[in-house]
Scaffold this active site. Structure first.
Site, short mmCIF file in Angstrom:
data_model
loop_
_atom_site.label_atom_id
_atom_site.label_comp_id
_atom_site.label_asym_id
_atom_site.label_seq_id
_atom_site.Cartn_x
_atom_site.Cartn_y
_atom_site.Cartn_z
N LYS A 165 0.85 -1.13 -0.02
CA LYS A 165 0.02 0.13 -0.09
C LYS A 165 0.89 1.22 -0.03
O LYS A 165 1.77 1.54 0.96
CB LYS A 165 -0.90 0.08 1.20
CG LYS A 165 -1.73 1.45 1.13
CD LYS A 165 -2.73 1.20 2.48
CE LYS A 165 -3.21 2.42 2.90
NZ LYS A 165 -4.20 2.66 4.10
N ASP B 171 -12.23 7.42 3.54
CA ASP B 171 -11.01 6.97 4.28
C ASP B 171 -10.70 5.74 4.29
O ASP B 171 -9.70 5.35 4.65
CB ASP B 171 -11.16 7.43 5.86
CG ASP B 171 -9.94 7.46 6.50
OD1 ASP B 171 -8.86 7.32 5.94
OD2 ASP B 171 -9.97 7.81 7.89
N LYS C 53 -10.05 13.11 8.45
CA LYS C 53 -9.60 12.26 9.81
C LYS C 53 -9.18 13.68 10.62
O LYS C 53 -8.80 14.58 10.20
CB LYS C 53 -8.05 11.84 9.55
CG LYS C 53 -8.18 10.29 8.86
CD LYS C 53 -6.70 9.86 8.96
CE LYS C 53 -6.65 8.61 7.87
NZ LYS C 53 -7.46 7.27 8.74
N ARG D 261 -7.84 -0.19 0.40
CA ARG D 261 -8.46 -1.49 -0.20
C ARG D 261 -8.73 -1.05 -1.68
O ARG D 261 -8.63 -2.18 -2.62
CB ARG D 261 -9.63 -1.88 0.37
CG ARG D 261 -10.63 -1.06 0.72
CD ARG D 261 -11.87 -1.48 1.72
NE ARG D 261 -11.26 -0.93 2.96
CZ ARG D 261 -11.92 -1.12 4.10
NH1 ARG D 261 -13.14 -1.74 4.18
NH2 ARG D 261 -11.38 -0.57 5.20
N ASP E 137 1.57 6.11 5.79
CA ASP E 137 0.59 5.19 5.11
C ASP E 137 1.16 4.51 3.81
O ASP E 137 0.37 3.85 3.28
CB ASP E 137 -0.76 6.01 4.94
CG ASP E 137 -2.08 4.86 5.04
OD1 ASP E 137 -2.01 3.89 5.50
OD2 ASP E 137 -3.14 5.36 4.63
N GLU F 171 -9.49 3.97 1.81
CA GLU F 171 -9.03 4.13 0.44
C GLU F 171 -7.81 3.18 0.12
O GLU F 171 -7.76 2.95 -1.18
CB GLU F 171 -8.32 5.57 0.32
CG GLU F 171 -7.05 6.00 0.71
CD GLU F 171 -6.67 5.60 2.23
OE1 GLU F 171 -7.70 5.78 3.10
OE2 GLU F 171 -5.58 4.79 2.76
N1 BES Z 1 -4.44 4.32 6.51
C1 BES Z 1 -5.66 4.18 7.57
C2 BES Z 1 -5.38 3.03 8.51
C3 BES Z 1 -4.39 3.41 9.66
C4 BES Z 1 -4.97 3.58 10.87
C5 BES Z 1 -3.15 3.24 9.38
C6 BES Z 1 -3.99 4.01 11.93
C7 BES Z 1 -2.37 3.39 10.56
C8 BES Z 1 -2.79 3.76 11.81
C9 BES Z 1 -6.56 3.75 6.55
O1 BES Z 1 -6.61 4.11 5.16
C10 BES Z 1 -7.86 4.10 7.25
O2 BES Z 1 -8.16 5.22 7.26
N2 BES Z 1 -8.75 3.01 7.60
C11 BES Z 1 -10.09 3.51 8.02
C12 BES Z 1 -11.04 2.41 7.49
C13 BES Z 1 -12.55 2.84 7.91
C14 BES Z 1 -12.88 4.10 7.41
C15 BES Z 1 -13.36 1.73 7.51
C16 BES Z 1 -9.89 3.21 9.78
O3 BES Z 1 -9.31 2.21 10.23
O4 BES Z 1 -10.34 4.09 10.57
ZN ZN Z 2 -4.78 4.92 4.65
MG MG Z 3 -7.79 6.06 5.14
#
Ligand code: BES
Ligand code: ZN
Ligand code: MG
Length: 489
Positions: A249, A331, A261, A335, A272, A333
């Site tokens: 990723k 967010d 966020k 996947r 990320d 994104e």
């Molecule tokens: N990059 C984040 C996940 C992440 C969170 C990485 C904390 C490192 C530390 C990912 O893109 C994300 O934002 N995921 C969301 C998914 C949700 C919207 C279903 C999440 O985990 O809140």
């Molecule tokens: Zn992310």
């Molecule tokens: Mg995200």
């Protein structure tokens, strides 16, 4: 600089001696220290003994705990802490004594010492106007029996390359988003691999569009920093058509997009691209060590930001596979970019197995904290292969269940799939979303959102990017140690 050479305290300014608790003391001084309970050799115990003649020299005793409780991880920490101690004493040369014991063969000792010393010394301080000059410490591994010298030097070279791969991954992860964005990430890859026997191809947004990578573009297209698809090909076995595919990723920044966020969650989101960093670091180790397998790595690098033409919740987008996706949250994104990167690596690069590595969900931190990488797989034998290597590298993985009931949560009423599966089992639904695109190939999904970043400096780990799971990815491709012991060497 690190090399294998016998030295004494006359040759170096500091000598590190790993000591087991309760072991028979070979030195009089050590015997005295143990007898008087000043130093016992307990786990994480360090004792610095200065000796002053014309100059100050130091003997650094590093405790390993009881021999029967020995773990390579404890050895790693002891070496890293001792080397850091030597650095803080401002010495320029240090010897590290190989503590040959029945737990590790000489190769295992040399590997552990090399990796731990180099990683322990790592810092990311290039943006400080008064940053310390980069490592000048000379390190000598001392006490290798003469008949093991050839093997020890082989392992030294291999471990040094692996440590450099981990350091590369850490550096890339630590760089802020105003330094590393898709274009500069691609440039950096080209620069690092210059002159190495590895094929690199970088596709720009027009080529990405021509491939039909609509999901990847939906995430990254609106940023002023345009997306790049970075492809790295290592061919180590020309007699085999088998190719292992690695997908990292590569979100060089994730604001969350319109599903924005909060600042506290956003501020480390330059990391990320930790999955991308780990596949680049692994490819470095694989290529430098001339691993005898074929591996192709793909990074779909982009930024998730807010712009007038950014994708929005409620949008329905396409993908390279032809599947349509309803956007529930901008967010989620990662996947989307992985879906297209996985389709690309299968259809265009013709790989036989896929591992995707991604900082994908905050939910994996809730489930497994910062110690374990969450794993989803469709192939148990492939997972066992991973954990067999991981036992030796010390990186930790934990499989999550993935029955088809979970996959149903990703179904949409208006499109083929949706990019959020609801509040429950967030790491599993995110992983299974990627799984929709693997076309039944053996597949491992590694969610490193908890393990790619450390908030503390400890042992061989520095604050910031960890480089996880470079060691295990390299281990999957490397030639195992001829020795029958459990560790890699
Ligand atoms: N990059 C984040 C996940 C992440 C969170 C990485 C904390 C490192 C530390 C990912 O893109 C994300 O934002 N995921 C969301 C998914 C949700 C919207 C279903 C999440 O985990 O809140
Ligand atoms: Zn992310
Ligand atoms: Mg995200």
């Amino acid at each position: 600089m690190i090399q294998i050479k016998d030295v004494t305290l006359q040759d170096v300014e500091a000598l590190i001696i790993p000591v087991f608790e309760g072991e028979e003391c070979k030195q009089e001084v050590l015997e005295k220290l143990v007898e008087t309970k000043v130093f016992l050799g307990k786990e994480e115990e360090l004792f610095v003994l200065p000796s002053i003649n014309n100059e100050v020299r130091y003997t650094i005793y590093a405790g390993l705990g009881k021999i029967e409780d020995f773990t390579t991880e404890c050895f790693r920490k002891a070496i890293a802490n001792a080397v850091k101690k030597a650095k803080s004493l401002k010495v320029k040369s240090v010897g590290i004594s190989v503590n040959v014991n029945e737990k590790l063969c000489v190769g295992g000792n040399v590997r552990t010492i090399t990796e731990s010393a180099l990683l322990g010394l790592y810092t990311f301080d290039k943006y400080k106007s008064k940053s310390e000059p980069k490592e000048t410490l000379e390190i000598y591994i001392t006490g290798v029996p003469a008949e093991k010298n050839v093997r020890a030097n082989e392992v030294l070279a291999e471990s040094k390359n692996t440590a450099e791969g981990i350091i590369l991954a850490r550096d890339l992860t630590n760089e802020p988003s105003n330094a590393i964005y898709p274009e500069t990430l691609a440039k950096k890859v080209i620069e690092v691999f210059e002159g190495m026997d590895l094929e690199i191809e970088v596709l720009d947004e027009k080529q990405i569009e021509a491939l039909g990578m609509k999901a990847f573009l939906a995430v990254g297209q609106s940023s002023t920093h345009k997306p790049r698809l970075i492809v790295m090909r290592h061919r180590g076995d020309e007699n085999s058509k088998e190719v292992l595919g690695l997908v990292g990723k590569g979100l060089t920044y994730d604001t969350g997009g319109y599903s924005l966020k909060p600042t506290d969650s956003m501020k480390t989101m330059h990391s990320d691209m930790g999955g991308a960093a780990s596949v680049i670091g692994a490819m470095y180790a694989i290529s430098k060590n001339k691993a005898k397998k074929n591996v192709t790595a793909v990074v779909a690098a982009c930024e998730n930001v807010i712009a007038p033409d950014s994708y929005k919740p409620g949008d329905i987008i396409g993908s390279m596979s032809g599947k349509t996706i309803e956007i529930g949250n901008t967010d989620a994104e990662g996947r989307l970019t992985l879906a297209d990167a996985v389709t690309y690596i299968i259809e265009k690069e013709k790989v036989d197995k896929v591992i995707d590595i991604a900082t994908l969900t905050g939910a994996v931190l809730v489930a497994l904290g910062t110690e374990y990488t969450g794993v989803i797989t469709n192939n148990q034998a492939f997972y066992e292969e991973l954990t067999t290597i991981a036992e030796k590298t010390g990186e930790r993985f934990w499989q999550l269940p993935s029955c088809k009931e979970f996959a149903k949560l990703n179904k949409s009423s208006v499109a083929d799939l949706k990019n959020i599966g609801g509040r429950n089992a967030g790491t599993i639904t995110a992983g299974l979303f990627v799984g929709e695109f693997v076309q039944d190939l053996p597949w491992l999904h590694l969610d490193i959102a908890g393990t790619a970043w450390s908030d503390v400096s400890e042992g061989y780990q520095s604050k910031g990017g960890t480089g996880v799971p470079v060691k295990t990815l390299y281990g999957l491709v490397a030639t195992p140690c001829p020795c029958s012991q459990k560790h890699r060497d």
